[in-house]
Design a protein around this motif. Sequence first.
Motif, PDB file in Angstrom:
ATOM      1  N   THR A 147       0.846  -1.191   0.000  1.00 38.62           N
ATOM      2  CA  THR A 147       0.000   0.000   0.000  1.00 38.62           C
ATOM      3  C   THR A 147       0.883   1.242   0.000  1.00 38.62           C
ATOM      4  N   GLU A 151       2.414  -0.946   3.806  1.00 38.07           N
ATOM      5  CA  GLU A 151       1.957  -2.217   4.359  1.00 38.07           C
ATOM      6  C   GLU A 151       1.858  -3.266   3.258  1.00 38.07           C
ATOM      7  N   THR A 153       0.443  -6.320   1.050  1.00 43.05           N
ATOM      8  CA  THR A 153      -0.900  -6.789   0.712  1.00 43.05           C
ATOM      9  C   THR A 153      -0.822  -7.554  -0.590  1.00 43.05           C
ATOM     10  N   LEU A 158      -7.423  -8.560  -0.918  1.00 46.60           N
ATOM     11  CA  LEU A 158      -8.365  -7.474  -1.174  1.00 46.60           C
ATOM     12  C   LEU A 158      -9.708  -8.030  -1.640  1.00 46.60           C
ATOM     13  N   ALA A 198      -8.785  -1.594  -7.986  1.00 43.39           N
ATOM     14  CA  ALA A 198      -7.413  -1.580  -7.478  1.00 43.39           C
ATOM     15  C   ALA A 198      -6.503  -1.026  -8.566  1.00 43.39           C
ATOM     16  N   ASP A 221      -9.039   4.967  -3.965  1.00 41.40           N
ATOM     17  CA  ASP A 221      -8.794   3.929  -2.968  1.00 41.40           C
ATOM     18  C   ASP A 221      -8.014   2.779  -3.619  1.00 41.40           C
ATOM     19  N   ASN A 222      -7.308   2.038  -2.791  1.00 40.45           N
ATOM     20  CA  ASN A 222      -6.604   0.825  -3.242  1.00 40.45           C
ATOM     21  C   ASN A 222      -5.547   1.119  -4.305  1.00 40.45           C
ATOM     22  N   LEU A 224      -1.935   0.666  -5.137  1.00 40.95           N
ATOM     23  CA  LEU A 224      -0.946  -0.285  -4.659  1.00 40.95           C
ATOM     24  C   LEU A 224       0.341  -0.161  -5.471  1.00 40.95           C
TER      25      LEU A 224
END
Length: 276
Positions: A147, A151, A153, A158, A198, A221-222, A224
Amino acid sequence: MHGLNQSIAVGPLGFSIGQLLIILAFGIALLAGALIGRRHRTPTADTLFTLMLVALVGARLLFVARYWGSYDGPLSLLDIRDGGFDPLGGLLAGLGYATWRLWKAPLQRKALGGALLAGAMTWGLTAGPLMLLESQSRPLPDIPLATLAGEPTDLPSLAKRDAQPMVVNLWATWCPPCRREMPVFEQAQQEESDITFAFVNQGEDVALVNRFLDHESLTLDNVLLDARNALGDATGAMAMPTTLYYNAEGRLVDTHFGELSRATLQRGLNRLRPTP
């Protein structure tokens, strides 16, 4: 693990395998038409190029008619960079024009018929296996991502969190089509609460990504990070932008290469939803 390539990057340009197969089939048709036409002293190249143009126009018109409400005005209707073409429209328009030419120009029938047959056989022999492979839907790749907060992921996590279809966009700040389509995604993410979006940046660091988002005033949002471009390798997406559509079971159901418009994004989202 590397996935089967779905696209090929040639310098700044990206082509899907399907697009390359169409170019190959058209090239074979031109060659066959030239060889047969030389024997019968009947050129076919101009007719074949016109047929291709008619098919493209037909494909565009049917797509625009289906997604009319997603276009803002005349200029957006003409902007074919979004890849908005309906194969059925192209097929019907192309067949109609070919039939008319075969009837109207009897001297050209052998050369044109041979060219069309050669092109159709090339397409069938190459696109058939590709469609068979694509029908074997691939799952969400389990690639380590991060992220913007640093963090760890991944996409399966997700998907498990939201338990709904997912749209995965592979992008980079240096990619002009990626930058142009981001507002379209921003609006869709706000409106489509039943679909997870994403945005997986390929190969750039968090500072550069944050500067881009701030400069463009984007709220996404999301977002990555994929520092090693591992997701592109795993999905076979060698060109950017690439947008992957996964159903609620995490299976790939559609792929779009190149820039999206609201209309082409809507087409992909429709394929994620059950047919009424």
